[in-house]
Design an enzyme around this catalytic site. Structure first.
Site, PDB file in Angstrom:
ATOM      1  N   ASP A  13      59.250 -53.848  10.190  1.00  0.00           N
ATOM      2  CA  ASP A  13      59.649 -52.429  10.204  1.00  0.00           C
ATOM      3  C   ASP A  13      61.052 -52.210   9.652  1.00  0.00           C
ATOM      4  OD1 ASP A  13      57.230 -51.865  11.574  1.00  0.00           O
ATOM      5  OD2 ASP A  13      58.185 -52.509  13.426  1.00  0.00           O
ATOM      6  N   LYS A  16      60.401 -51.960   4.258  1.00  0.00           N
ATOM      7  CA  LYS A  16      59.959 -52.654   3.038  1.00  0.00           C
ATOM      8  C   LYS A  16      59.169 -51.726   2.118  1.00  0.00           C
ATOM      9  CE  LYS A  16      58.006 -55.793   5.609  1.00  0.00           C
ATOM     10  NZ  LYS A  16      58.574 -55.513   6.929  1.00  0.00           N
ATOM     11  N   GLY A  40      52.513 -51.561   8.498  1.00  0.00           N
ATOM     12  CA  GLY A  40      52.486 -50.123   8.275  1.00  0.00           C
ATOM     13  C   GLY A  40      53.661 -49.795   7.379  1.00  0.00           C
ATOM     14  N   HIS A  41      53.403 -49.598   6.105  1.00  0.00           N
ATOM     15  CA  HIS A  41      54.492 -49.368   5.157  1.00  0.00           C
ATOM     16  C   HIS A  41      54.514 -47.894   4.751  1.00  0.00           C
ATOM     17  CE1 HIS A  41      54.529 -53.914   4.052  1.00  0.00           C
ATOM     18  NE2 HIS A  41      54.861 -53.672   5.294  1.00  0.00           N
ATOM     19  N   GLN A 219      55.463 -57.631   7.840  1.00  0.00           N
ATOM     20  CA  GLN A 219      56.128 -58.109   9.055  1.00  0.00           C
ATOM     21  C   GLN A 219      57.545 -58.607   8.731  1.00  0.00           C
ATOM     22  OE1 GLN A 219      52.563 -59.423   8.712  1.00  0.00           O
ATOM     23  NE2 GLN A 219      52.219 -57.371   9.462  1.00  0.00           N
TER      24      GLN A 219
END
Ligand code: IMP
Length: 418
Positions: A13, A16, A40-41, A219
């Site tokens: 988080d 990225k 989750g990007h 991650q």
């Protein structure tokens, strides 16, 4: 040859997605190589907030995107993401990529619920069980998914074992049977068959042809299965070395390693966190930084930036440069602290201990900086508040890699280069 890898330097988080999107515009291919839809990007373009779990964030720039062998792929999630993303998606998937099957999600849930004190707080997306089956050599790969006969054979072999584990060990009811799984997954296989591409070959050829390839890590370093805070980790290798095994590519094809460093620290799930803030500053950071998981919606734990952790991250990843994200979230605080070492018993240490035993007893020592204001309107690095620059200069010097980008807001344009 330009192989650039974007790595989360902390617990995930770090932002990225935004950085991948930013550099994605000057790239030919964007590649995911580990993890799955536990990621989750987020990419913000004007009023639009795009959230990707599986699709590489380069999709927002209309680039060709690839999913490498080291990813675990949930085809149901992929179908939804491709459908939701209204633009054309030019996607290639490696035949060796392992598939998350519906029993993996249940196994993840069953195992988590049966753990007492050692609960990890996984995303329950079936990541760990899918990687476990890969290591046990009983997994289903993308090449099987796209071939109905092979898929039927694989499901026939695996299903009775999975059913017994889920029903007898975890006492779970299965909302599917062998036939329903075969029917649903062979359709998904048919849908994605045209996307099959030997990603290892495609990437290596592109790099040999002087194309620019961006590898999007998921991650973060301290969730690495070996070098993170085991067992409070994920099941893949988010450190930079993971790109080689995750794509099928020699290490010498990478010439730029960008470490993404959030200006403070966050963590989702359980596990040690020496600089954690459980006070009103912590609450302020959660609210201002909207620190809620993109995948599960869980509130993230927050704390000050941790330099022993960052120095260890530098050693594990070999960053050639750093991108600082969410600097604006610290704006307005009277003082900003950064952890410079820990006391563990009577010892003072300035690296992240290899064992949780050391970390759990670590007491952080801090250096304090005067607060600063970030408006989000700064156009150049030189426009930043002098106190903010002092904070950044210190971080840069301590980590030992140059800061090249600073993100001062969620939008694409809220970015300054150094
Ligand atoms: P898993 O990857 O779902 O097995 O979860 C293992 C640990 O990694 C849990 O603590 C999760 O919260 C954490 N985790 C997994 N993916 C992400 C991510 O993309 N960002 C932050 N934490 C993550």
């Amino acid at each position: 040859m330009t192989g650039t890898v974007v790595i989360g330097s902390q617990f995930g988080d770090e932002g990225k997605g935004k950085v991948t999107d930013f550099y994605g515009k000057n790239t030919d291919l964007v590649v995911r190589y580990q993890g799955g839809n536990n990621a989750g990007h987020t990419v913000v373009i004007g009023d639009q907030v795009l959230k990707f779990h599986l699709l590489p964030s380069g999709v927002a720039q209309g680039k060709r995107i690839l999913i490498g062998a080291g990813v675990v792929l949930d085809p149901r999630v992929l179908k939804k993401e491709v459908e939701e993303f209204k633009e054309k998606v030019d996607l290639g998937i490696d035949p060796r990529t392992h598939i998350i099957m519906p029993w993996h999600n249940l196994e993840d849930e069953g195992r988590e619920d049966s753990r007492g004190k050692t609960k990890i707080g996984t995303t329950k997306r079936g990541i760990g069980p899918a990687y476990a089956d890969k290591a046990q050599r009983v997994g289903i790969r993308f090449e099987d998914l796209v071939d109905k006969n092979r898929l039927a054979e694989k499901i026939r072999d695996i299903f009775p074992v999975k059913k017994a584990i889920l029903e007898k060990v975890y006492d779970l009811k299965l909302p599917f049977n062998e036939n329903s799984v075969l029917e649903e997954y062979s359709k998904l296989g048919e849908l994605f068959r045209p996307m099959l591409s030997d990603v290892s070959l495609e990437v290596c050829t592109a790099l040999d042809d002087e194309k620019r390839v961006l590898f999007e890590g998921a991650q973060g370093t301290f969730l690495d299965n070996d070098f993170g805070t085991y067992p409070f980790v994920t099941s893949s290798h988010p450190i930079s070395g993971g790109v080689s095994t995750g794509v099928g590519m020699p290490l010498n094809k990478i010439n730029r390693i960008i470490g993404i460093v959030k200006a403070y620290t966050t963590r989702v799930g359980f596990g040690p966190f020496p600089t954690e803030l459980n006070d009103e500053i912590g609450t302020h950071l959660v609210e201002t930084g909207k620190e809620f998981g993109t995948t599960t919606g869980r509130k993230r734990r927050v704390g000050w930036l941790d330099l022993p952790m960052m120095k260890t991250s530098m050693r594990l990843n070999g960053f050639s440069e750093i991108a600082i994200t969410k600097l604006d979230v610290l704006s307005g605080l009277e003082k900003v602290k950064v952890c410079t070492s820990y006391n563990v018993g009577d010892k003072k240490i300035d690296l992240f201990p290899y064992s949780n035993k050391g970390l759990e007893n670590a007491v952080a020592n801090y250096k304090e900086f005067d607060g600063f204001t970030i408006t989000g309107k700064e156009k150049n690095y030189s426009d930043l508040d002098e106190n903010a620059k002092k904070y950044l200069d210190f971080i840069e010097k301590e980590i030992g890699a140059p800061i090249k980008l600073v993100s001062i807001g969620p939008g694409r344009e809220e970015t300054v280069l150094k």
